[in-house]
Enzyme design. Structure first.
Site, PDB file in Angstrom:
ATOM      1  CG  ASP A 140      -2.373  -0.344   0.787  1.00 38.40           C
ATOM      2  OD1 ASP A 140      -2.561  -0.734  -0.378  1.00 38.40           O
ATOM      3  OD2 ASP A 140      -3.296  -0.225   1.614  1.00 38.40           O
ATOM      4  CG  ASP A 447      -9.460  -8.215  11.792  1.00 36.84           C
ATOM      5  OD1 ASP A 447     -10.273  -7.542  12.457  1.00 36.84           O
ATOM      6  OD2 ASP A 447      -8.237  -8.181  12.003  1.00 36.84           O
TER       7      ASP A 447
END
Length: 985
Positions: A140, A447
């Site tokens: 990223d 998550d």
């Protein structure tokens, strides 16, 4: 295979001792209910002192009990699982599914490229058919350094993978393996290969680290590989095109290792980013990888790991497949979660990084209700479930169906061009990605919320905790890092609980109640801060005041408090020990438990509230994966690292010092009055215990504040505290300030502290080999503790009463020779029309009736005398005026215990004399402040009465003047009328 011949690939076994634990939990619940009953039945009445404090304690204890009940879901139904990998190989070796492994990184500084490389190498070296394995790296940061490191790794993998498989080495992270093995035990062939591969690794390591230090790659390397050209249009890590490179192509016949075997696919991805498009942090990166991989390898199983979490067991893929491919019980399992574990843990786990009870107890408990949470790393998924597929018991998975990458007709350049748009920042617009498909957006813990959504779609999960840990990562090595990490976790979990995906309502009826409670246990981490902070502060403050907030030790109500505290502490210790921890490790966990709830959870709650009010946005903080050399050395020695000051650490230090003040005050009270030991032990044992534990558990914090000289100390708070005192000292000596007598006395008291702190007597107690920083810390600690002693309250009788004729009061003076300070002020006289200045009489008599003082017609007086005898002294006031009078009366007894001690040597006596002078000065300030306040009240009442009389006088004078004027007019009119009548006659 028919059901009659079914042989499972995994086995689940319930934990032993469940009945015994449930009986124990029932007794604790009874104790908690009795504590609640005590609080409710003993609430002070409306208007009584301490009512709201008591209600606050009731609220805290209600929360503690409620949260304890929730946590029982994590221990009620523990399950332990075992896999049978040999059976898997016998049945499915030729039909194993494709596995795509996702590795996410976001910052080449915090997450060094060499660390990412070792994680990738461990994933590529799994004991698994390489043609069915693909590794994807999401960068990223779009760092050319990370890409260069992966290009180097793709070359080194040709030597590393065959070496691992030939000699069956573990772990398969090159850095971890070479750090743990200096010389392999085996034949000469193994040694020769070992030296050769190690030299290749060291050369690769030097090249990667050299490029990282320089911040650029060598020019000849840049020209050699076409992939570097994609950085020509690179602007910044937040503004660049999609960069996609297939470094090892599964179709390429040249993609072989040195032994001629195929290599796994290796792909580098830096998804497109633009400043005006929100990228959704790790969840966005994972979703981009799901789409990219579906077009390249499309493995049926997806494993995602953090870039610092390397594979420690080359067979862990096969362990996970035992759950997915079991014919009888595996069809409804969506993901298999392995525990997070760390390689750099200390013996006693200084920062409680491994969450021992969570991984070895609680996750086994939640697994009994349908599976654990998805924790973001070390987790194997069915691809379909991540793409939003809902569970259907009639749905059958055919593991034989998969895209054969080796037979793909498309060349790698065309495949890259076709796949790039899937990682563009606009691809997800007007789609269900981040909502119904892929990982969920809008939460720092994407998550957990994703795993909950999958389970609400009818799927289950499994928790597998093998003896050899499947993944090892890098744990935090400083306290601020730990607190920030827990702040992010607890903030995200609380946001889930308050969102539409809350386990309380979104999951209602979709998952079992036990699983709902398990999620709630973690989602309600953050609100624990309020009850903990209340219990850490309020009881200690009232201990200093002498107010009991818990039942006396002789009361039957004391038993439930004692039982719940003792039972929970002992059970926690036993549970931690059985989970594999040490006693000191348990104590460290209790400390971090307190620190998290006092700081991390508080800021998480505040940020969550601000977010819901629209004043803040969610962020994603990347945890540091590397540590400074000195920090690492202190960590290995289990010396707590505080680092720079932060609001979280300030809160912890403040609470610790507050409890130190309170405990020192209690010790001082006991020292001054030995008979108070029994009284305090009877009325306030739990408050003393609580304050003592809070002081003892903060010993590392006190060391960081006062005793350490290394860079990891935390001395700013104590330093600033002493600087304030020093500034006041400087002002009083060098500046002309317009201050009152009370302030002068206070500052003179501070001068005494500083003189004592600089005295040779104090310095003589410092070892000659102490460093300057160490000496400063000791002086700061001395000043703070001394002020804590002198700030603690002493016996003072101060009342305000109304006297008609005579009122008498008694005060018990416990020691002969004590100095008694007395003051009184006539505040008000209840006379409507005049102010009486006659005053009152005061007669003081000793225990035997002897007269000590006699004052006549006094409106105020302040004096002191020495008690010749101990015992009850009487103070009698007489009012000779016909009006009621309000009097403020104050008695203060000063006693210095060192007069009674025998240890009056030449070193000890000067110290105690200095302390006694300072203590006397401070108490005189308190005494005179009370007297001045009474004088001020009296003067205010006098002024008000005089103003009222002046107004009345003016009103009456005006009325009399008006009346005289009217009478004068009337008389003059009568006079003129008579004269007029006489003139007419």
């Amino acid at each position: 295979m028919g059901s009659g011949n079914y042989i499972p690939l995994f086995h689940s076994e319930r934990a032993k001792g469940r009945v015994l634990y449930r009986l124990f939990a029932a007794t604790v619940l009874v104790g908690i209910c009795l504590i609640w009953a005590y609080r409710v039945s003993h609430i002070p009445r409306a208007g009584e002192n301490g009512r709201w404090v008591w209600i606050g304690l009731l609220g805290a204890e209600l929360w503690f009990g409620f949260y304890w009940i929730i946590t029982q879901a994590l221990r009620w139904k523990l399950i332990y699982r075992t896999t049978f990998k040999d059976r898997l190989s016998q049945r499915y070796e030729k039909d194993l599914p494709g596995v795509d492994i996702f590795v996410c990184t976001a910052d080449p500084v915090i997450e060094p490229p060499l660390m990412v490389v070792n994680t990738v190498l461990s994933a590529m070296a799994y004991n698994y058919p390489p043609e069915r394995l693909a590794v994807y790296v999401s960068d990223d940061a779009g760092s050319i350094l990370t890409f260069y490191a992966l290009m180097e790794a793709s070359q080194f993998a040709r030597h590393w993978i065959p070496y691992c498989k030939k000699f069956n080495v573990e772990p398969r992270s090159a850095a971890a393996y070479f750090a743990s093995v200096q010389n392999p035990h085996g034949d000469d062939d193994h040694t020769t290969h070992f030296e050769g591969v190690k030299n290749l690794y060291e050369e690769m390591k030097d090249r990667i680290e050299s490029a990282a230090r320089l911040g650029r790659i060598p020019e000849e390397v840049h020209l050699k590989h076409k992939g570097f050209s994609q950085w020509d249009s690179y602007t910044s890590k937040g503004d660049h095109d999609t960069i996609l490179q297939i470094l090892i192509d599964g179709k390429d016949p040249l993609a072989k290792d040195i032994d001629g075997w195929a290599l796994p696919i290796l792909v580098y991805l830096a998804r497109e980013k633009r400043p005006h498009h929100f990228h959704n942090f790790k969840a966005g990166a994972m979703n981009a990888l799901i789409r990219i991989s579906s077009n390249i390898s499309n493995g049926q199983i997806i494993l995602n790991v953090d870039c610092d979490m390397y594979s420690n067991d080359s067979l862990s893929i096969r362990d996970a497949l035992c759950f997915f491919m079991d014919e009888g019980k595996g069809s409804d399992i969506a993901f298999v979660q392995f525990p997070q574990w760390f390689e750099n843990l200390t013996k006693n786990d200084l920062y409680s990084n491994r969450l021992l009870v969570v991984t070895n107890v609680e996750f086994h408990g939640i697994d009994g209700y349908g599976g654990p949470l998805y924790v973001g790393t070390g987790c194997f998924h069915r691809r379909e479930t991540l793409c939003g597929l809902k569970f259907n018991k009639n749905h059958k998975f055919d593991w034989k169906i998969r895209d054969n990458v080796r037979n793909r007709q498309q060349n790698v350049q065309d495949l890259e061009a076709e796949t790039k748009p899937l990682a563009s920042c606009t691809y997800e617009q007007n789609t269900q990605w981040g909502n119904e498909m892929g990982l969920k957006y809008g939460c720092p813990v994407e998550d957990v919320i994703t795993g909950l959504s999958i389970q609400c779609n009818g799927w289950k999960s499994a928790y597998y905790n093998p003896e050899r840990k499947a993944f090892l990562g890098a744990a935090a090595t400083s306290l601020p890092e730990v607190l920030v990490q827990h702040k992010r976790w607890s903030e995200g979990d609380l946001q889930i609980f308050l969102s539409k995906y809350s386990p309380a309502w979104f999951a209602h009826g979709k998952i079992s109640l036990g699983l709902q409670l398990g999620y709630a246990c973690y989602c309600l981490w953050a609100p624990n801060c309020f009850a903990i902070l209340y219990y850490s502060i309020i009881p200690s403050l009232h201990l200093l005041k002498g107010h009991s907030l818990f039942p006396q030790i002789s009361s039957p109500w004391f038993l439930p408090f004692a039982y719940v505290i003792l039972a929970e502490c002992l059970y926690s210790l036993v549970e931690f020990h059985l989970a594999g921890g040490t006693i000191l490790g348990w104590w460290n966990e209790q400390r971090i438990w307190l620190y998290k709830r006092s700081s991390s959870y508080l800021f998480a709650s505040i940020d969550t509230i601000l977010k819901f009010l629209g004043f803040a946005n969610s962020g994603f903080i990347i945890s540091t994966k590397v540590a400074d050399g000195e920090v690492l050395q202190r960590y290995k020695k289990e010396i707590m690292e505080f680092g720079s000051s932060s609001p979280m650490l300030t809160i912890l230090a403040t609470i610790a010092l507050l409890n130190l003040f309170c405990l020192v005050g209690v010790v001082k009270t006991i020292t001054l009055d030995r008979r108070s030991i029994g009284r305090l032990g009877e009325t306030m044992p739990l408050q003393i215990l609580l304050s003592g534990v809070l002081v003892f558990i903060n010993l590392p914090l006190f060391q960081g504040l006062f005793f350490r000289s290394d860079k990891g100390k935390y001395g700013r708070l104590a330093h600033n505290y002493l600087c304030i005192i020093t500034d006041v000292h400087r002002y009083i000596n060098h500046e002309q300030l317009a201050i009152g007598e009370e302030e002068v006395r206070w500052i003179k008291s501070i001068n005494l502290v500083l003189e004592l702190e600089r005295s040779p007597l104090f310095k003589s107690g410092t070892p000659s080999n102490s460093t300057p920083e160490m000496g400063t810390g000791l002086r700061e600690l001395f000043v703070i503790v001394l002020l804590a002693v002198l700030s603690s309250p002493q016996a003072v009788l101060g009342i305000r009463f109304v006297i008609d004729r005579e009122e008498c009061f008694s005060h018990d003076i416990k020691y002969e020779g004590d100095t008694v300070h007395v003051s009184f002020v006539v505040i008000k006289v209840d006379s409507s029309w005049q102010y009486s200045n006659d005053g009152v009489d005061l007669v003081i008599k000793g225990p035997s009736g002897e007269q000590i003082q006699d004052f006549r017609d006094k409106t105020s007086e302040k004096f002191d005398f020495m008690a010749r005898n101990r015992g009850v002294h009487r103070f009698c006031f007489t009012n000779k005026s016909p009006y009621h009078e309000t009097i403020d009366f104050d008695v203060h007894v000063a006693h210095f215990s060192y007069y009674d001690e025998h240890a009056k040597d030449e070193h000890f006596k000067p110290l105690m004399e200095q302390i006694s002078k300072l203590e006397d000065a401070l108490y005189n300030i308190q005494f005179e402040q009370h007297w001045l306040e009474a004088q001020t009240d009296r003067q205010a009442i006098v002024n008000e009465a005089m103003s009222r009389r002046a107004i009345h006088k003016a009103f009456y004078e005006s009325a009399a003047l008006v009346g005289a004027s009217v009478l004068q007019v009337y008389l003059l009119r009568r006079l003129f009328e008579r004269k007029l009548g006489m003139s007419r006659v």
